[in-house]
Design a protein around this motif. Structure first.
Motif, PDB file in Angstrom:
ATOM      1  N   ASP A 166       0.842  -1.195   0.000  1.00  0.00           N
ATOM      2  CA  ASP A 166       0.000   0.000   0.000  1.00  0.00           C
ATOM      3  C   ASP A 166       0.880   1.250   0.000  1.00  0.00           C
ATOM      4  O   ASP A 166       2.103   1.173  -0.152  1.00  0.00           O
ATOM      5  CB  ASP A 166      -0.962  -0.018   1.189  1.00  0.00           C
ATOM      6  N   ASN A 169      -0.273  -5.721   1.186  1.00  0.00           N
ATOM      7  CA  ASN A 169      -1.735  -5.570   1.256  1.00  0.00           C
ATOM      8  C   ASN A 169      -2.526  -6.663   0.529  1.00  0.00           C
ATOM      9  O   ASN A 169      -3.756  -6.590   0.466  1.00  0.00           O
ATOM     10  CB  ASN A 169      -2.145  -4.202   0.705  1.00  0.00           C
ATOM     11  N   SER A 198     -15.064  -3.879   2.795  1.00  0.00           N
ATOM     12  CA  SER A 198     -14.535  -3.163   3.961  1.00  0.00           C
ATOM     13  C   SER A 198     -13.259  -3.800   4.511  1.00  0.00           C
ATOM     14  O   SER A 198     -12.657  -3.265   5.451  1.00  0.00           O
ATOM     15  CB  SER A 198     -15.586  -3.106   5.081  1.00  0.00           C
ATOM     16  N   ARG A 218      -9.396  -5.011   4.779  1.00  0.00           N
ATOM     17  CA  ARG A 218      -8.051  -4.679   4.306  1.00  0.00           C
ATOM     18  C   ARG A 218      -7.040  -5.620   4.942  1.00  0.00           C
ATOM     19  O   ARG A 218      -7.228  -6.105   6.072  1.00  0.00           O
ATOM     20  CB  ARG A 218      -7.683  -3.231   4.624  1.00  0.00           C
ATOM     21  N   LYS A 231     -11.564  -1.614   7.326  1.00  0.00           N
ATOM     22  CA  LYS A 231     -11.023  -0.300   6.996  1.00  0.00           C
ATOM     23  C   LYS A 231     -11.597   0.764   7.928  1.00  0.00           C
ATOM     24  O   LYS A 231     -12.789   0.769   8.238  1.00  0.00           O
ATOM     25  CB  LYS A 231     -11.361   0.052   5.545  1.00  0.00           C
ATOM     26  N   SER A 232     -10.732   1.665   8.358  1.00  0.00           N
ATOM     27  CA  SER A 232     -11.172   2.730   9.264  1.00  0.00           C
ATOM     28  C   SER A 232     -12.242   3.609   8.633  1.00  0.00           C
ATOM     29  O   SER A 232     -13.125   4.136   9.320  1.00  0.00           O
ATOM     30  CB  SER A 232      -9.972   3.584   9.693  1.00  0.00           C
ATOM     31  N   GLY A 239     -14.228   2.461   6.250  1.00  0.00           N
ATOM     32  CA  GLY A 239     -15.199   1.564   5.628  1.00  0.00           C
ATOM     33  C   GLY A 239     -16.431   1.371   6.488  1.00  0.00           C
ATOM     34  O   GLY A 239     -16.540   1.903   7.606  1.00  0.00           O
TER      35      GLY A 239
END
Length: 414
Positions: free
Chosen positions: A29, A35, A54, A56, A74-75, A77
């Protein structure tokens, strides 16, 4: 009591060798963290393949090389709701034993041979994105993979089979299971790599991408998924949220969901348990190379034996009290005087060894082939600490239990 840090196989901070160099670099990433973008795209391209939008793959603290790797929501998401599918992995994306797959078959040689074949193919494999990832994983994370110096010192810590895990389950496991039972080639490094990859990463006989990147926890406050194996060859592998998973939260799996502690303390239904894993804390250490966080499940044999003589065995669960932070002990059955005397002897031996740690480090640790590597040395002492904590907690709990019995008996006499 000191909280032991959870280490995982999915870690790139270990300075140990990989199987071989892959011809294609791993995707990263913007922070330079792996990732799994190629694996995710590959799975989604297959019929029936799905990875939640959502989800990761990366570090808990992006860009921090000392931060743990794993799966996260995901923060920015959406939360993953209870019952939602997190991942659906098509059969063709797994490395499997083919037609020899069975839902109730928990180990076997064909899947490992197939894994070795895929590793040899490398970028030419039809499962190249996943194979690329496996080829870049560090080696030497499990006790059975260590060099002779590290193995021998771990044997010293364990009192040469006085404490679990017993040597047949880690020190001689490769020879007994792969070389003898599967008729593998002891000198073939690819077969060796395949064996230990399967031992530490497979779900019974299946190697499952993305799923095998999930970190382990049996903490009911953390554990948030349940997995569903294929009923038959050709079916998909599914991972489902067992509760709502909030943005920024880590996605956890249990490597020993069916342990007695999970069944007795947290209500896991043994008749409907998907993982069929009954590992205890020593098994987690020997199979995955780390000391699991609480709750922990221990079993000891006061006859200093790995046999199945239950009369000399005593077991207990060690959950962490969510309110006080203290470690509780729940006995599987009553302990007797022989068990307590034996555990005190083991504690004395382990404490005596700890006093020699600095001198032993100067003598045994180094980068030479006949020395113990830094990672192995620290891992051994983490497990030493876990053993001491377990035995101390058991002794303390047995003291209070016996005191309670005496109080009750005294009251009865009055």
């Amino acid at each position: 009591m000191k909280l032991l840090l959870l280490l995982t196989i999915f870690s790139f901070i270990c300075t140990v060798a990989t199987v071989t160099s892959s011809s294609s670099p791993l995707p990263t990433d913007d922070n330079g963290d792996y990732n799994a973008a190629d694996i995710i795209e590959w799975i989604r391209s297959k019929p029936g393949g799905m990875i939640h939008d959502s989800l990761r793959v990366g570090r808990e603290r992006p860009g921090d090389p000392n931060s743990i790797n794993g799966l996260f929501v995901k923060s920015d998401g959406k939360a993953i709701e209870k019952g939602e599918a997190i991942a659906q992995i098509p059969w063709d994306c797994t490395i499997n034993p083919g037609k020899k797959y069975g839902f109730y078959k928990f180990e076997g040689c064909p899947g490992i041979y197939n894994l070795a074949d895929e590793l040899r193919l490398g970028e030419k494999s039809t499962k190249a994105p996943y194979v690329r990832y496996l080829l870049n994983l560090p080696r030497g994370t499990m006790p059975g993979e260590w060099n002779d110096a590290a193995k021998d010192f771990l044997s010293v810590v364990l009192g040469h089979d006085q404490l679990p895990p017993y040597e047949e389950n880690w020190k001689f496991d490769f020879r007994n299971n792969w070389v003898q039972r599967c008729e593998g080639n002891e000198k073939d490094e690819v077969e060796r790599a395949a064996y230990f990859l399967a031992l530490s990463r497979d779900e019974d006989t299946l190697m499952v991408p993305i799923y095998d990147m999930m970190n382990h926890s049996n903490d009911p406050m953390k554990l948030n998924t349940i997995s569903y194996k294929p009923q038959k060859a050709g079916d998909v592998f599914r991972v489902v949220a067992s509760r709502r998973i909030e943005p920024g939260e880590q996605v956890y799996n249990s490597y020993n969901r069916c342990s007695r502690c999970s069944i007795d303390l947290y209500g896991v239904d043994p008749e409907n348990c998907e993982s069929f894993s009954y590992y205890r804390t020593p098994d987690i250490f020997s199979h995955f190379g780390f000391v699991e966080d609480y709750p922990q499940s221990w079993i000891f044999d006061s006859n200093n034996s790995s046999d199945d003589d239950e009369s000399s065995e005593f077991d207990f669960c060690m959950p962490k009290n969510s309110k006080t932070g203290e470690i509780d002990v729940y006995w599987g059955e009553d302990v007797d005087d022989q068990d307590i005397a034996w555990s005190k002897t083991q504690l004395k031996r382990l404490r005596k060894l700890l006093k020699k740690k600095k001198d032993l480090e100067k003598e045994l640790v180094g980068e030479e082939d006949d020395k113990i590597g830094r990672y192995q040395w620290e891992t051994i002492w983490r497990y030493h600490g876990a053993l001491v904590t377990a035995l101390e907690s058991a002794n303390e709990a047995s003291f209070f239990d016996s005191s309670d019995d005496e109080d009750r008996n005294g009251k009865d006499e009055l």
